[in-house]
Scaffold this motif. Structure first.
Motif, short mmCIF file in Angstrom:
data_model
loop_
_atom_site.label_atom_id
_atom_site.label_comp_id
_atom_site.label_asym_id
_atom_site.label_seq_id
_atom_site.Cartn_x
_atom_site.Cartn_y
_atom_site.Cartn_z
N SER A 152 0.79 -1.22 0.00
CA SER A 152 0.00 0.00 0.00
C SER A 152 0.82 1.28 0.00
O SER A 152 2.03 1.26 0.24
CB SER A 152 -0.91 0.00 1.23
N ASN A 153 0.13 2.38 -0.22
CA ASN A 153 0.70 3.71 -0.07
C ASN A 153 -0.12 4.46 0.99
O ASN A 153 -1.12 5.12 0.66
CB ASN A 153 0.69 4.49 -1.39
N PRO A 154 0.25 4.34 2.26
CA PRO A 154 -0.53 4.97 3.33
C PRO A 154 -0.66 6.49 3.21
O PRO A 154 -1.57 7.08 3.79
CB PRO A 154 0.26 4.60 4.59
N THR A 155 0.24 7.12 2.46
CA THR A 155 0.19 8.57 2.32
C THR A 155 -1.10 9.03 1.65
O THR A 155 -1.62 10.11 1.93
CB THR A 155 1.41 9.07 1.53
N THR A 156 -1.66 8.21 0.77
CA THR A 156 -2.87 8.61 0.03
C THR A 156 -4.12 7.83 0.44
O THR A 156 -5.22 8.21 0.03
CB THR A 156 -2.65 8.42 -1.48
N LEU A 157 -3.97 6.77 1.22
CA LEU A 157 -5.12 5.93 1.56
C LEU A 157 -5.81 6.39 2.83
O LEU A 157 -5.17 6.73 3.82
CB LEU A 157 -4.68 4.47 1.72
N ARG A 158 -7.15 6.32 2.80
CA ARG A 158 -7.95 6.55 4.00
C ARG A 158 -8.39 5.20 4.55
O ARG A 158 -8.25 4.17 3.90
CB ARG A 158 -9.18 7.39 3.66
N ALA A 176 4.88 -0.73 3.66
CA ALA A 176 6.34 -0.65 3.60
C ALA A 176 6.81 0.45 4.56
O ALA A 176 7.15 1.56 4.13
CB ALA A 176 6.81 -0.38 2.18
N LEU A 177 6.80 0.12 5.84
CA LEU A 177 7.29 1.08 6.84
C LEU A 177 8.77 1.36 6.59
O LEU A 177 9.24 2.47 6.67
CB LEU A 177 7.06 0.52 8.25
N ASP A 178 9.52 0.30 6.32
CA ASP A 178 10.95 0.34 5.97
C ASP A 178 11.81 0.84 7.13
O ASP A 178 12.53 0.06 7.74
CB ASP A 178 11.20 1.17 4.71
N TRP A 199 5.69 9.28 9.28
CA TRP A 199 5.70 8.12 10.18
C TRP A 199 4.32 7.86 10.77
O TRP A 199 3.86 6.72 10.81
CB TRP A 199 6.72 8.38 11.29
N GLU A 200 3.65 8.91 11.23
CA GLU A 200 2.35 8.75 11.89
C GLU A 200 1.31 8.14 10.95
O GLU A 200 0.50 7.30 11.35
CB GLU A 200 1.85 10.10 12.42
N LYS A 201 1.32 8.56 9.68
CA LYS A 201 0.36 8.02 8.71
C LYS A 201 0.61 6.54 8.46
O LYS A 201 -0.32 5.75 8.31
CB LYS A 201 0.45 8.79 7.39
N TYR A 202 1.88 6.17 8.40
CA TYR A 202 2.20 4.77 8.14
C TYR A 202 1.77 3.88 9.31
O TYR A 202 1.23 2.79 9.11
CB TYR A 202 3.70 4.63 7.84
N ARG A 204 -0.57 4.56 11.43
CA ARG A 204 -2.03 4.55 11.47
C ARG A 204 -2.58 3.54 10.46
O ARG A 204 -3.54 2.81 10.76
CB ARG A 204 -2.56 5.95 11.15
N ALA A 205 -1.95 3.44 9.29
CA ALA A 205 -2.39 2.46 8.29
C ALA A 205 -2.18 1.04 8.80
O ALA A 205 -3.01 0.15 8.54
CB ALA A 205 -1.65 2.67 6.98
N ILE A 206 -1.09 0.79 9.49
CA ILE A 206 -0.84 -0.54 10.06
C ILE A 206 -1.93 -0.88 11.08
O ILE A 206 -2.46 -2.00 11.09
CB ILE A 206 0.56 -0.59 10.71
N GLU A 207 -2.28 0.06 11.90
CA GLU A 207 -3.32 -0.17 12.91
C GLU A 207 -4.68 -0.37 12.27
O GLU A 207 -5.46 -1.22 12.70
CB GLU A 207 -3.34 1.00 13.89
N TRP A 208 -4.98 0.38 11.21
CA TRP A 208 -6.22 0.17 10.47
C TRP A 208 -6.25 -1.22 9.84
O TRP A 208 -7.27 -1.90 9.85
CB TRP A 208 -6.38 1.23 9.39
N ALA A 209 -5.11 -1.64 9.27
CA ALA A 209 -5.03 -2.96 8.64
C ALA A 209 -5.28 -4.06 9.67
O ALA A 209 -5.94 -5.06 9.38
CB ALA A 209 -3.68 -3.14 7.97
N ALA A 210 -4.73 -3.88 10.86
CA ALA A 210 -4.95 -4.87 11.93
C ALA A 210 -6.43 -5.00 12.24
O ALA A 210 -6.96 -6.11 12.46
CB ALA A 210 -4.17 -4.46 13.17
N GLU A 211 -7.12 -3.87 12.26
CA GLU A 211 -8.55 -3.86 12.57
C GLU A 211 -9.39 -4.44 11.43
O GLU A 211 -10.32 -5.20 11.67
CB GLU A 211 -8.98 -2.41 12.85
N ILE A 212 -9.05 -4.09 10.20
CA ILE A 212 -9.88 -4.44 9.05
C ILE A 212 -9.55 -5.83 8.49
O ILE A 212 -10.46 -6.64 8.24
CB ILE A 212 -9.72 -3.37 7.94
#
Length: 386
Positions: A152-158, A176-178, A199-202, A204-212
Motif C-alpha cells: 500500500s501507499n498509506p500517504t494517500t489511503l484513507r 512498507a514502513l521500511d 511516520w504517523e500516517k504509516y 495509522r495504516a498498520i493499525e487500520w489494517a490490523a482492525e480491518i
C-alpha cells in the motif's frame, strides 16, 4: 503517427538507449524480472531457484512516483537521469506489459503453476489508488484462485479505502514502513528529502489494517541497515506481531542511482541476527522482552531455549526471504524476491531452502566472519545442461 508508434506495446524491456514508449496503468503494469522470466516474457534463469512464486505487479506512469525516498531507485530525484519505466528497483529491472496479457498468460498456465500469490505495489501518484482497485477487480474476476496482496501507499489511503480493498477481494494488506524509527523515517522518507511520507500516517495504516484485515492478514516491511540498532528493529517487530501482523525483512543493499547508493550494505552478522530474531517473534513463540542486548543494541541472547533455537537455526527458514505466505508453508514466503536485496555472491535473503552448507555459511556470518557464497556462473550453466 506511424503504425509502429500507434501499435500497442506488448512487452517493454527497459532500454536506456531508446526513448521510452508511453505506458500507463491500469492498462499497463510493470513486473519484476523474475516474474517476467517465470511467465516466459524474458529469457533467463535465477541461481538455484526457479524464479518466483509471487507475481509482483507495479502500477506505472510516465510521470513516475512523486515520493523521493532516499534508498529507492524509483525516487523522484532520478527524473532527469532516466525515464521512469527504465529505472531499477530492488536491484533489478521492471519490464512492462499490458495487464490483460499478463492475466491471459496466468490463466493459460504460462507460469507452470508457479504463482501462489499476486501483489499489487502502489506508488505515490494521483491515479495510483483508483488504478489499484481496477487491477484488483480484474484479477479477482479472472484469476480468483491466486490470492492478492496489496503493498500500500498509506500517504494517500484513507481507512475507508483499506476496507474497500478488503471488500474487493484483497487477501493481505502490507505497509512498507521500511525505517524502524521516526528519526530514520524522517531522514530517508520525509521532509528532510522533500518526500511526502509521514511516520504517523504509516503507523495509522498498520493499525487500520490490523482492525480491518485481522490477524495473519497484514504485515509491514522493515529494512535492516539504515542506521538503526538491532534492538530497535526487534522492538518494532514485536509491536507489529502484537497487533497480529507479520514482519517482512529486507537487508539494506545500496540501490544504484538512489541517494544512498554510496552507503555500505547491512553487516552480515547484524542481518543474520535480525533475521533469526524476526523469525522467533513471528513464528517461534519468541518475544522481544526475553531478548538481551549489549550497549550498542546488538542481540546478545535471544532468550530462547537452546535446543529449540538450534533446531530452528538448522532448518534455515529464518534466513529465507520473508514476506506474504504461499500455500506450501506458512513460515516460508511465496514472495521470495530472488536477489532483490543482494547478489548471488553475497546472498542476504535466500530465495530457496537452505542446505547444510548454506546453514554453515550463515553460522559463520553470525560469528562475525566475513564469508560469502561460493557463487560461480559455471554452476548455473551446469544446471542448464542437466
Amino acid at each position: 503517427m506511424s503504425d509502429a508508434t500507434a501499435a500497442p506495446i506488448q512487452f517493454y524491456k527497459p532500454d536506456y538507449f531508446t526513448k521510452t514508449p508511453e505506458m500507463r496503468s491500469p492498462e499497463y503494469v510493470q513486473m519484476s524480472t523474475a516474474a517476467a522470466i517465470t511467465l516466459g516474457l524474458m529469457d533467463g534463469q535465477m541461481y538455484r531457484t526457479s524464479c518466483t512464486h509471487c507475481l509482483n505487479l507495479l502500477v506505472t506512469y510516465p510521470e513516475g512516483c512523486r515520493a523521493n525516498c532516499s534508498y529507492c531507485g524509483l525516487a523522484r530525484h532520478r527524473e532527469e537521469e532516466r525515464d521512469y519505466a527504465d529505472r531499477n528497483f530492488i536491484r533489478v529491472d521492471w519490464p512492462t506489459a499490458p495487464l490483460d496479457d499478463v492475466i491471459a498468460r496466468v490463466k493459460n498456465g504460462d507460469d507452470a503453476g508457479g504463482f501462489q500469490r499476486m501483489c499489487i505495489s502502489m506508488i505515490t501518484h494521483p491515479n495510483s489508488d483508483e488504478d489499484t482497485f481496477t487491477i484488483l477487480d480484474k484479477w479477482v474476476a479472472e484469476v480468483p484462485h491466486i490470492p492478492v496482496s496489496i503493498l500500500s501507499n498509506p500517504t494517500t489511503l484513507r481507512k475507508d479505502d483499506i476496507q474497500a480493498l478488503k471488500d474487493h477481494g484483497a487477501d493481505i494488506f502490507t505497509v512498507a514502513l521500511d525505517a524502524v524509527t521516526p528519526e530514520i523515517f524522517e531522514q530517508t522518507r520525509g521532509k528532510t528529502v522533500k518526500s511526502p511520507h509521514r511516520w504517523e500516517k504509516y503507523w495509522r495504516a498498520i493499525e487500520w489494517a490490523a482492525e480491518i484485515f485481522g490477524p495473519e492478514k497484514f504485515g509491514a516491511h522493515l529494512i535492516s541497515g539504515m542506521g538503526e540498532s538491532e534492538q530497535e528493529t526487534m522492538e518494532v517487530a514485536q509491536r507489529i506481531k502484537d497487533l497480529g501482523g507479520h514482519n517482512h525483512m529486507f537487508a539494506f543493499f545500496p540501490e544504484q542511482g538512489s541517494l544512498m547508493e554510496d552507503w555500505e550494505p547491512v553487516p552480515q552478522d547484524q542481518w543474520r541476527r535480525v533475521q533469526l530474531g524476526r523469525f522467533l517473534i513471528d513464528y517461534g513463540g519468541g518475544h522481544y522482552a526475553d531478548m538481551s542486548f549489549d550497549d550498542a543494541g546488538r542481540i546478545k541472547d535471544f532468550g530462547f531455549p537452546e535446543e529449540d533455537l538450534e533446531r530452528i537455526l538448522q532448518s534455515g527458514k529464518p534466513f529465507q526471504t520473508s514476506g506474504c505466505p504461499g500455500k506450501d508453508d506458512e513460515e516460508v514466503s511465496a514472495c521470495n524476491r530472488p536477489y532483490g536485496d543482494s547478489p548471488p555472491s553475497d546472498i542476504r535473503s535466500f530465495p530457496f531452502a537452505l542446505d547444510d552448507q548454506d546453514v554453515d555459511l550463515v553460522r559463520a556470518q553470525m560469528r562475525g566472519e566475513q564469508v560469502r557464497n561460493t557463487f560461480e556462473l559455471e554452476e548455473m550453466e551446469e544446471e542448464d545442461e542437466e
